[in-house]
Design a protein around this motif. Sequence first.
Motif, short mmCIF file in Angstrom:
data_model
loop_
_atom_site.label_atom_id
_atom_site.label_comp_id
_atom_site.label_asym_id
_atom_site.label_seq_id
_atom_site.Cartn_x
_atom_site.Cartn_y
_atom_site.Cartn_z
N UNK A 243 0.82 -1.21 0.00
CA UNK A 243 0.00 0.00 0.00
C UNK A 243 0.85 1.27 0.00
N UNK A 244 2.17 1.13 -0.16
CA UNK A 244 3.06 2.29 -0.09
C UNK A 244 3.93 2.47 -1.32
N UNK A 245 4.03 1.46 -2.15
CA UNK A 245 4.91 1.53 -3.31
C UNK A 245 4.19 1.02 -4.55
N UNK A 246 4.31 1.78 -5.65
CA UNK A 246 3.76 1.34 -6.93
C UNK A 246 4.79 0.56 -7.73
N UNK B 191 9.56 -9.49 -8.64
CA UNK B 191 8.33 -9.43 -9.43
C UNK B 191 8.14 -8.03 -10.01
N UNK B 192 7.70 -7.98 -11.26
CA UNK B 192 7.36 -6.68 -11.86
C UNK B 192 5.87 -6.40 -11.75
N UNK B 193 5.05 -7.46 -11.63
CA UNK B 193 3.59 -7.30 -11.49
C UNK B 193 3.23 -7.51 -10.03
N UNK B 194 3.16 -6.43 -9.26
CA UNK B 194 2.91 -6.51 -7.83
C UNK B 194 1.48 -6.15 -7.44
N UNK B 195 0.72 -5.56 -8.36
CA UNK B 195 -0.65 -5.15 -8.09
C UNK B 195 -0.71 -4.28 -6.82
N UNK B 196 0.28 -3.43 -6.67
CA UNK B 196 0.37 -2.57 -5.49
C UNK B 196 -0.08 -1.15 -5.84
N UNK B 197 -0.14 -0.30 -4.82
CA UNK B 197 -0.66 1.06 -4.99
C UNK B 197 -0.05 1.93 -3.91
N UNK B 198 0.59 3.03 -4.32
CA UNK B 198 1.22 3.89 -3.31
C UNK B 198 0.27 4.93 -2.72
N UNK B 199 -0.96 4.97 -3.17
CA UNK B 199 -2.01 5.86 -2.66
C UNK B 199 -1.66 7.34 -2.84
N UNK B 200 -0.77 7.64 -3.79
CA UNK B 200 -0.48 9.03 -4.11
C UNK B 200 0.94 9.48 -3.86
#
Length: 687
Positions: A452-455, A470-479
């Motif tokens: 939830x902290x790194x894209x 992994x290059x496909x992490x399906x993560x989101x840095x929320x801005x």
Amino acid sequence: MTAGRPAPLGATPDAHGVNFAVFSAHATRMVLCLFAEDGRETLRIDLPERDGDVWHGHVAGLRPGQRYGYRAHGPYAPQDGHRFNPNKLLVDPYARALTGHPIWHDALYGYDPAKGPDSFSTRDSAPYVPKGIVVDPRFDWGGDCPPDTPIEDSVIYEAHVKGLTRLHPGASPPGTFAALASAPMLEHLTGLGVTAVELLPIHAFVDDKFLHDKGLTNYWGYQSLGFFAPDPRYHDGGGIAEFQSMVARLHAAGIEVILDVVYNHSCEGDETGPTLSFRGLDNASYYRLAPDRRRYVNDTGTGNTMNVDHPMVLRMIMDSLRYWVEVGHVDGFRFDLCATLGRTATGFDPGASFFDAIRQDPVLTRVKLIAEPWDIGPGGYQLGAFPPPFLEWNDRFRDTIRQFWRGDAGMVPRLADRITGSARQFDHSGRPANTSVNFVTAHDGFTLADVVSYAQRHNEANGEDNRDGHSANWSDNMGVEGPTADPAIMAARARRQRNMLATLMLAQGTPMLLAGDEIGNSQSGNNNAYAQDNEIGWVDWTAPDMGLRDFTAALIAFRKGHPILRQKRFLHARERAADGLPDLFWWREDGQEMGQADWEDAGRTVLCVEKRMAAGTPRYAASEAAVFLVFNAGGAAEVCLPPARSGWHWVLRLDTGRDAGAVAQPVSGSLACTAQTVLACVLEPLT
């Protein structure tokens, strides 16, 4: 020296001395080498007997603590797959303890590095190779009683012995088996409510030379040298006894021990790697060789693949597994790249000899068996293809949960499949819904805080120009990429973590939690910390998020308290529950059942499900008739509750929109669901 016995393999002490037995089908002579404690080679003795392919002999007067190794004579013919070189000291594959780790030097190679892998080296490797140690593994277990937790009640906690304890202020000595079983760690684990620790490899392993040359180490341990010896870096000189003591203390606290084991390959790499054990003892038997027998089949991505089809290699694996159960009292195993262990000459086979051997074994069938269901070879992805009683790591669960909560389109049908045990993969051959080992994070990848902290990954410290991992992490840095002091982003990240943890614990299957996720541990965006034996890879205990820890403990307690969430039978809506209604309902927010158009709506962000006890399942408690779950990855919504039968009412018990999560609020008609929230209601009797 007398003839001794061909069994058991390894170095076995008795009242008169030590029996040595080692396998090699193609050697012409086997020499036992004895060493003093200071590393001096004191004696070389030919093993005098050979029964079939087992060389053996008994040396009178030796005692536990004796250092030893082997030198194997035979053909050095790489073109035929043989790489015998008596100038190389070899570690006994059955050694119960090792003196340390290899010291990288050109003498470790069976060939001359200046002349290529088909050349022959005359340099003695003994000064640079760890020696085996004769061990008496007897241990006073007292009243040790393995918890034997049913799989439906299990919550697994994946941890690294050193990583979990190195920075913990009360765990001592840091980074050891003793630290893992120390009072502060036991208090944390029991307070959290987990039922088993799954330990990254503790078998003796090697730091790869390319890592050594960079000043890094093989932190995770997936390069095994000995399958019977605990790695010296995890104990304080006590070897197997320290491991046994750890297991006894964990068992006394009600916690099982599962070992991550790596039988698919060894640390020796390909034809350019060192000769430390298997290669020098019988290269053509231990490894699967390519048609050009100079080279190796590499289904594992590590340079070599163990030849599990060979009966003596299979025997070694089975002997190792039984050793850790019978001598170490472990409660199960997680098999790294398990698809490799099921490979035959024609590809992956769920009826391969490895699976058949385990399934008929009276020792191994009573412990938990977990497969990592893939490797990198042809047809290597085998999720759902393993025979019972194997459980399987389910990476599709991980990806779906991350994508759903990130807001990706069209994820509702996939989420529905995941929270009902991934039936498409596992509902066959009598396998239970608990077959799916569900996880959102594992050692391999981002931690939960980093999801939830790194894209993007940030693996620069690994020295591979950030190309690894992994290059496909399906993560989101929320801005904001990485740490931030923005309160709105911090709050959004905290809620996203609670949502993913809640989804994990509310889903059918066997949940696995990554150590440190419950306290907000970060690896600074490194999603491949295999070489980071430092603050990047260690769990940071300096400022634990105790609110998240308490929320996680409450989630686990909620799961344990509601049998409907843990049932073994798959739910399919067409079956009938104990009260005569279907065992599964999929609802829209307006109280209508989901239709085909709803399932096909790629913009749908809310999934509501009512679960009941599957038909034929014994009722575990009369305190609940159904559980109603709402997963809302979109904006605020008003959700209609399913009908409640006479004498029962819905009680809201979980709301991830609140920091604590736990609730005890009777509700009727409908309830407000805030944006980005998980709700759990229980149909309870009126009192």
